[in-house]
Motif scaffolding. Sequence first.
Motif, PDB file in Angstrom:
ATOM      1  N   PHE A  88      -6.523  -7.747  -3.990  1.00 32.28           N
ATOM      2  CA  PHE A  88      -5.662  -6.542  -3.349  1.00 32.28           C
ATOM      3  C   PHE A  88      -5.598  -5.304  -4.431  1.00 32.28           C
ATOM      4  CE2 PHE A  88      -1.908  -4.123  -2.135  1.00 32.28           C
ATOM      5  CZ  PHE A  88      -2.215  -3.956  -0.893  1.00 32.28           C
ATOM      6  N   MET A  89      -6.104  -5.654  -5.668  1.00 27.41           N
ATOM      7  CA  MET A  89      -6.106  -4.729  -6.651  1.00 27.41           C
ATOM      8  C   MET A  89      -7.213  -3.559  -6.170  1.00 27.41           C
ATOM      9  SD  MET A  89      -4.235  -5.545  -9.602  1.00 27.41           S
ATOM     10  CE  MET A  89      -5.376  -5.705 -11.203  1.00 27.41           C
ATOM     11  N   ALA A  90      -8.285  -4.289  -5.615  1.00 26.40           N
ATOM     12  CA  ALA A  90      -9.416  -3.247  -5.037  1.00 26.40           C
ATOM     13  C   ALA A  90      -8.842  -2.330  -4.029  1.00 26.40           C
ATOM     14  CB  ALA A  90     -10.412  -4.058  -4.633  1.00 26.40           C
ATOM     15  N   THR A  91      -7.902  -2.831  -3.310  1.00 22.85           N
ATOM     16  CA  THR A  91      -7.344  -1.751  -2.266  1.00 22.85           C
ATOM     17  C   THR A  91      -6.632  -0.865  -3.113  1.00 22.85           C
ATOM     18  OG1 THR A  91      -7.478  -3.935  -0.630  1.00 22.85           O
ATOM     19  CG2 THR A  91      -5.683  -1.763  -0.071  1.00 22.85           C
ATOM     20  N   ILE A  92      -5.986  -1.365  -3.922  1.00 27.69           N
ATOM     21  CA  ILE A  92      -4.837  -0.356  -4.481  1.00 27.69           C
ATOM     22  C   ILE A  92      -5.814   0.777  -5.306  1.00 27.69           C
ATOM     23  CG2 ILE A  92      -3.135  -0.078  -6.493  1.00 27.69           C
ATOM     24  CD1 ILE A  92      -2.128  -2.963  -5.740  1.00 27.69           C
ATOM     25  N   ALA A  93      -6.804   0.291  -5.875  1.00 24.72           N
ATOM     26  CA  ALA A  93      -7.733   1.249  -6.533  1.00 24.72           C
ATOM     27  C   ALA A  93      -8.351   2.314  -5.650  1.00 24.72           C
ATOM     28  CB  ALA A  93      -8.988   0.384  -7.184  1.00 24.72           C
ATOM     29  N   LEU A  94      -8.600   1.809  -4.551  1.00 26.19           N
ATOM     30  CA  LEU A  94      -9.154   2.782  -3.471  1.00 26.19           C
ATOM     31  C   LEU A  94      -8.044   4.005  -3.092  1.00 26.19           C
ATOM     32  CD1 LEU A  94     -11.326   0.176  -1.218  1.00 26.19           C
ATOM     33  CD2 LEU A  94     -12.137   1.983  -2.959  1.00 26.19           C
ATOM     34  N   ILE A  95      -6.888   3.269  -2.865  1.00 28.07           N
ATOM     35  CA  ILE A  95      -5.861   3.924  -2.639  1.00 28.07           C
ATOM     36  C   ILE A  95      -5.413   5.130  -3.768  1.00 28.07           C
ATOM     37  CG2 ILE A  95      -3.147   4.360  -2.652  1.00 28.07           C
ATOM     38  CD1 ILE A  95      -3.262   1.518  -0.985  1.00 28.07           C
ATOM     39  N   VAL A  96      -5.587   4.652  -5.133  1.00 25.36           N
ATOM     40  CA  VAL A  96      -5.226   5.649  -6.256  1.00 25.36           C
ATOM     41  C   VAL A  96      -6.511   6.750  -6.208  1.00 25.36           C
ATOM     42  CG1 VAL A  96      -5.508   5.809  -8.582  1.00 25.36           C
ATOM     43  CG2 VAL A  96      -4.270   3.868  -7.821  1.00 25.36           C
ATOM     44  N   LEU A  97      -7.667   6.335  -5.796  1.00 24.45           N
ATOM     45  CA  LEU A  97      -8.815   7.316  -5.542  1.00 24.45           C
ATOM     46  C   LEU A  97      -8.170   8.169  -4.450  1.00 24.45           C
ATOM     47  CD1 LEU A  97     -11.995   5.833  -5.674  1.00 24.45           C
ATOM     48  CD2 LEU A  97     -11.054   7.294  -7.503  1.00 24.45           C
TER      49      LEU A  97
ATOM     50  N   ALA B 151       0.981  -1.197   0.049  1.00 26.96           N
ATOM     51  CA  ALA B 151      -0.134   0.055  -0.026  1.00 26.96           C
ATOM     52  C   ALA B 151       0.811   1.080   0.046  1.00 26.96           C
ATOM     53  CB  ALA B 151      -1.058   0.034   1.309  1.00 26.96           C
ATOM     54  N   ILE B 152       2.143   1.313   0.526  1.00 29.27           N
ATOM     55  CA  ILE B 152       2.868   2.231   1.061  1.00 29.27           C
ATOM     56  C   ILE B 152       3.424   2.577  -0.606  1.00 29.27           C
ATOM     57  CG2 ILE B 152       4.983   3.357   1.851  1.00 29.27           C
ATOM     58  CD1 ILE B 152       3.831   1.806   4.666  1.00 29.27           C
ATOM     59  N   ALA B 153       3.893   1.409  -0.925  1.00 31.69           N
ATOM     60  CA  ALA B 153       4.439   1.607  -2.642  1.00 31.69           C
ATOM     61  C   ALA B 153       3.591   2.261  -3.588  1.00 31.69           C
ATOM     62  CB  ALA B 153       4.909   0.243  -2.987  1.00 31.69           C
ATOM     63  N   ALA B 154       2.099   1.743  -3.371  1.00 32.97           N
ATOM     64  CA  ALA B 154       1.220   2.283  -4.325  1.00 32.97           C
ATOM     65  C   ALA B 154       0.891   3.675  -3.912  1.00 32.97           C
ATOM     66  CB  ALA B 154      -0.043   1.557  -4.156  1.00 32.97           C
ATOM     67  N   ILE B 155       0.944   4.355  -2.787  1.00 32.38           N
ATOM     68  CA  ILE B 155       0.655   5.555  -2.455  1.00 32.38           C
ATOM     69  C   ILE B 155       2.007   6.382  -2.856  1.00 32.38           C
ATOM     70  CG2 ILE B 155       0.908   7.361  -0.681  1.00 32.38           C
ATOM     71  CD1 ILE B 155      -0.690   5.170   1.125  1.00 32.38           C
ATOM     72  N   LEU B 156       3.162   5.923  -2.820  1.00 29.52           N
ATOM     73  CA  LEU B 156       4.183   6.660  -3.486  1.00 29.52           C
ATOM     74  C   LEU B 156       4.263   6.793  -4.629  1.00 29.52           C
ATOM     75  CD1 LEU B 156       7.160   5.367  -1.265  1.00 29.52           C
ATOM     76  CD2 LEU B 156       5.972   7.511  -0.861  1.00 29.52           C
ATOM     77  N   VAL B 157       3.850   5.655  -5.581  1.00 27.70           N
ATOM     78  CA  VAL B 157       3.827   5.628  -6.965  1.00 27.70           C
ATOM     79  C   VAL B 157       2.865   6.501  -7.452  1.00 27.70           C
ATOM     80  CG1 VAL B 157       3.200   4.474  -8.970  1.00 27.70           C
ATOM     81  CG2 VAL B 157       4.882   3.635  -7.394  1.00 27.70           C
ATOM     82  N   ALA B 158       1.661   6.708  -6.764  1.00 28.55           N
ATOM     83  CA  ALA B 158       0.674   7.525  -7.207  1.00 28.55           C
ATOM     84  C   ALA B 158       0.752   8.898  -7.177  1.00 28.55           C
ATOM     85  CB  ALA B 158      -0.798   7.061  -6.391  1.00 28.55           C
ATOM     86  N   THR B 159       1.466   9.407  -6.016  1.00 22.36           N
ATOM     87  CA  THR B 159       1.912  10.713  -5.673  1.00 22.36           C
ATOM     88  C   THR B 159       2.755  11.299  -6.569  1.00 22.36           C
ATOM     89  OG1 THR B 159       1.776   9.818  -3.214  1.00 22.36           O
ATOM     90  CG2 THR B 159       2.383  11.946  -3.801  1.00 22.36           C
ATOM     91  N   ARG B 160       3.639  10.284  -7.351  1.00 18.41           N
ATOM     92  CA  ARG B 160       4.825  10.989  -8.003  1.00 18.41           C
ATOM     93  C   ARG B 160       4.415  10.857  -9.465  1.00 18.41           C
ATOM     94  NH1 ARG B 160      10.943  11.165  -7.283  1.00 18.41           N
ATOM     95  NH2 ARG B 160      10.622  12.067  -9.218  1.00 18.41           N
ATOM     96  N   TRP B 161       3.614   9.862  -9.930  1.00 21.12           N
ATOM     97  CA  TRP B 161       3.549   9.505 -11.495  1.00 21.12           C
ATOM     98  C   TRP B 161       1.942   9.619 -11.695  1.00 21.12           C
ATOM     99  CZ3 TRP B 161       7.558   6.612  -9.524  1.00 21.12           C
ATOM    100  CH2 TRP B 161       8.608   7.255  -9.698  1.00 21.12           C
ATOM    101  N   ARG B 162       1.770  10.185 -12.963  1.00 26.12           N
ATOM    102  CA  ARG B 162       0.214  10.311 -13.262  1.00 26.12           C
ATOM    103  C   ARG B 162      -0.391   9.029 -14.179  1.00 26.12           C
ATOM    104  NH1 ARG B 162      -2.369  12.887 -10.768  1.00 26.12           N
ATOM    105  NH2 ARG B 162      -4.055  11.824 -11.827  1.00 26.12           N
ATOM    106  N   ASN B 163       0.771   8.116 -14.480  1.00 30.21           N
ATOM    107  CA  ASN B 163       0.279   6.778 -15.064  1.00 30.21           C
ATOM    108  C   ASN B 163      -0.719   6.105 -14.306  1.00 30.21           C
ATOM    109  OD1 ASN B 163       0.140   4.179 -15.804  1.00 30.21           O
ATOM    110  ND2 ASN B 163       2.137   4.610 -17.134  1.00 30.21           N
ATOM    111  N   PRO B 164      -2.065   5.829 -14.871  1.00 30.73           N
ATOM    112  CA  PRO B 164      -2.774   5.223 -14.051  1.00 30.73           C
ATOM    113  C   PRO B 164      -2.698   3.847 -13.773  1.00 30.73           C
ATOM    114  CG  PRO B 164      -3.747   5.461 -16.314  1.00 30.73           C
ATOM    115  CD  PRO B 164      -2.472   6.122 -16.112  1.00 30.73           C
ATOM    116  N   TRP B 165      -1.796   2.966 -14.588  1.00 29.95           N
ATOM    117  CA  TRP B 165      -1.375   1.703 -14.269  1.00 29.95           C
ATOM    118  C   TRP B 165      -0.540   1.227 -13.338  1.00 29.95           C
ATOM    119  CZ3 TRP B 165      -4.769  -1.429 -17.088  1.00 29.95           C
ATOM    120  CH2 TRP B 165      -5.367  -0.963 -18.179  1.00 29.95           C
ATOM    121  N   LEU B 166       0.413   2.366 -13.101  1.00 30.48           N
ATOM    122  CA  LEU B 166       1.795   2.113 -12.463  1.00 30.48           C
ATOM    123  C   LEU B 166       1.390   1.675 -10.810  1.00 30.48           C
ATOM    124  CD1 LEU B 166       4.501   2.191 -13.689  1.00 30.48           C
ATOM    125  CD2 LEU B 166       4.610   4.326 -12.790  1.00 30.48           C
ATOM    126  N   PRO B 167       0.440   2.344 -10.217  1.00 34.02           N
ATOM    127  CA  PRO B 167       0.468   1.847  -8.502  1.00 34.02           C
ATOM    128  C   PRO B 167      -0.074   0.584  -8.677  1.00 34.02           C
ATOM    129  CG  PRO B 167      -0.994   4.118  -9.203  1.00 34.02           C
ATOM    130  CD  PRO B 167      -0.300   3.529 -10.517  1.00 34.02           C
TER     131      PRO B 167
END
Lengths: 108, 239
Positions: free
Chosen positions: B174-183, A75-91
Amino acid sequence: MNYDASLWLIFILLGLATTLPRAGFIVLGNRFSLPPTLQRALRYAPAAALAAIVVPDVLLVGGSVEPINPKLAAAIAAILVATRWRNPWLPFIVGMAVLLGLKAIFPS
Amino acid sequence: MQPSDFERHGFAAGMREGFVAFLPVSVGLIPWALVVGMAMTSAGFTPLQAMGMNIIVFAGTAQLGTLPLIVDNAPLWLIVTTGLALNLRFLIFSAGIAPGFRGIGTGWRWLCGHLLTDGSFAVCYDKLMQVDNPRWRLGFYLVTGVWTWLLWQTFTLAGIFAAGIVPKSWSLEFMATIALIVLLVPMAKARPMLVAAIVGGGSAVLLRSMPLRLGVVTAICLGIAAGFAAEHWQEKKTA
């Protein structure tokens, strides 16, 4: 996992809980509007609700707080990636790679 | 062209312009729809149940957010309240965009309301306020809504079948959790929003042993209150 017919009741009620907020003011037009203070407060509902679902999901393992676990790291990795890059697939790619990588290295 | 012709043809012209404006925005829906499809399959839904939810509910965030509760056999009222909380932003969008539907019939308004999504709101808001011709406005708005609906259903279906062929050990749920994080991440860039998220998430963990999972709803209310308080505090500081 199997679900009974009550699943469809959940869908219908969730559908109402979606369409009514969406259509409400559009259908009512100018006849009614929300007080501005309430409108401002409600803006925080989605962020609060998302966090209330995500945080327990990644912080708890079997009902107790587990600050070191693969889901939290992912989750922390996904947050860092989503904060830095706009690419929707990367997180998704990075988050899943961290999760599966850690699970492979430290099988529980 | 006569003004009456313009009125008659306004709908198609609105549709064309709406489609051009919306197409690039709509691409962002694709990963999101795939993930929601996979998440519903990971939750144990049959393809029929998953598409049923997708068509009846038609709200990615509310679908993903309530899935863990449905899997956990949470009480019905909690599932619906959580869905409602996740949809409250639409109440604000609806109130904001409502003047854009002046001169449009009630039936169309219900349809437009049902199709209201974050993307349509963002792309249509200014145009709906500025343009006078109601047919043009209806065309512009509806094409964004119908296109969203079609993309959403198509790619969710793709996600449902993709998840069916992926082994369970891949932890696709877990993709669902990541999707919620992305939002959540772009929302939390504003300081009071971050406060709402931290308080909402933190209290959900602390209150997890409350009976009937009341902790989730309490946490959401605390998060809203904290965000609102932080906004006031921030305003006082800058004033």
